[in-house]
Design a protein around this motif. Sequence first.
Motif, mmCIF file in Angstrom:
data_model
loop_
_atom_site.group_PDB
_atom_site.id
_atom_site.type_symbol
_atom_site.label_atom_id
_atom_site.label_comp_id
_atom_site.label_asym_id
_atom_site.label_seq_id
_atom_site.Cartn_x
_atom_site.Cartn_y
_atom_site.Cartn_z
ATOM 1 N N GLU A 292 -6.248 -2.594 9.102
ATOM 2 C CA GLU A 292 -7.017 -1.790 10.052
ATOM 3 C C GLU A 292 -7.429 -0.445 9.461
ATOM 4 N N GLU A 293 -7.109 -0.226 8.193
ATOM 5 C CA GLU A 293 -7.474 1.011 7.495
ATOM 6 C C GLU A 293 -8.240 0.694 6.205
ATOM 7 N N PRO A 294 -9.443 0.101 6.328
ATOM 8 C CA PRO A 294 -10.184 -0.302 5.135
ATOM 9 C C PRO A 294 -10.571 0.869 4.231
ATOM 10 N N GLU A 295 -10.787 2.045 4.803
ATOM 11 C CA GLU A 295 -11.126 3.213 3.972
ATOM 12 C C GLU A 295 -9.941 3.591 3.084
ATOM 13 N N LYS A 296 -8.729 3.488 3.643
ATOM 14 C CA LYS A 296 -7.522 3.787 2.871
ATOM 15 C C LYS A 296 -7.320 2.742 1.767
ATOM 16 N N GLN A 297 -7.596 1.476 2.110
ATOM 17 C CA GLN A 297 -7.491 0.414 1.105
ATOM 18 C C GLN A 297 -8.460 0.679 -0.052
ATOM 19 N N ALA A 298 -9.699 1.014 0.290
ATOM 20 C CA ALA A 298 -10.707 1.263 -0.747
ATOM 21 C C ALA A 298 -10.319 2.458 -1.614
ATOM 22 N N ALA A 299 -9.801 3.512 -0.998
ATOM 23 C CA ALA A 299 -9.400 4.704 -1.757
ATOM 24 C C ALA A 299 -8.269 4.361 -2.731
ATOM 25 N N MET A 300 -7.282 3.602 -2.279
ATOM 26 C CA MET A 300 -6.177 3.204 -3.154
ATOM 27 C C MET A 300 -6.676 2.269 -4.252
ATOM 28 N N ALA A 301 -7.570 1.337 -3.903
ATOM 29 C CA ALA A 301 -8.117 0.421 -4.906
ATOM 30 C C ALA A 301 -8.841 1.196 -6.002
ATOM 31 N N ARG A 302 -9.545 2.253 -5.626
ATOM 32 C CA ARG A 302 -10.252 3.072 -6.630
ATOM 33 C C ARG A 302 -9.269 3.766 -7.573
ATOM 34 N N GLN A 303 -8.070 4.064 -7.101
ATOM 35 C CA GLN A 303 -7.044 4.644 -7.977
ATOM 36 C C GLN A 303 -6.496 3.597 -8.947
ATOM 37 N N ILE A 304 -6.495 2.350 -8.514
ATOM 38 C CA ILE A 304 -5.938 1.257 -9.318
ATOM 39 C C ILE A 304 -6.918 0.777 -10.382
ATOM 40 N N LEU A 305 -8.175 0.556 -9.984
ATOM 41 C CA LEU A 305 -9.165 -0.059 -10.864
ATOM 42 C C LEU A 305 -9.658 0.887 -11.944
ATOM 43 N N GLY A 306 -10.152 0.302 -13.031
ATOM 44 C CA GLY A 306 -10.750 1.091 -14.100
ATOM 45 C C GLY A 306 -12.088 1.674 -13.694
#
Length: 189
Positions: A40-54
């Motif tokens: 229910e927090e897709p913005e938080k998921q995207a922000a964390m994914a950006r920290q993970i990905l190259g």
Amino acid sequence: MTELEKLQAHKRFVFNDPEIMNIKRHAAHLAQQFNQISEEEPEKQAAMARQILGAAGDDLTIHHGFNFDNGKNIKVGDHFVADYNVTIEDTAEVTIGNNVYIGPNVGIYTMNMLGTAGARRRHEARVKPVTIGNDVWICGHATIRPGVKIGDNAIVAAGAVVVHDVPSNTMVAGVPAEVVQPLSKGNLN
């Protein structure tokens, strides 16, 4: 050369080397953090994914059950979606274009154990990067093997095991995956 340097040069390396295992453990910790974020927090998921990905383009969606071996070796373009339970084993580079949808329970792999019993006993492996073009749909439960290149506007059918390159504008299916249908290069709207 260190084992990590061998890996980065795509040479035979020992995969349980302490330096390599530390990268994998750190990635597992990041995956655990990511997978605890509510859907229910897709913005938080995207922000964390950006920290993970190259690298990641605009409009990034990755759902729960995302697992990886490094994270920084994954580069995705604009309008990327990874559905539930996607594993990208990015010991080597995984480059994904724009407008790519990855269905649930897909595995993308860059590392191969070596074929001899002696090499396996010594924990030796080799990596090959994976490249996925633009406007690609990888359906659920598909497997992409090391070194595969998937062309633009391709579809990988559900359950396919892709061991060879996939030409642009084709659909592949089966085990091992083979071209089963050409796709129109026309209007993508």
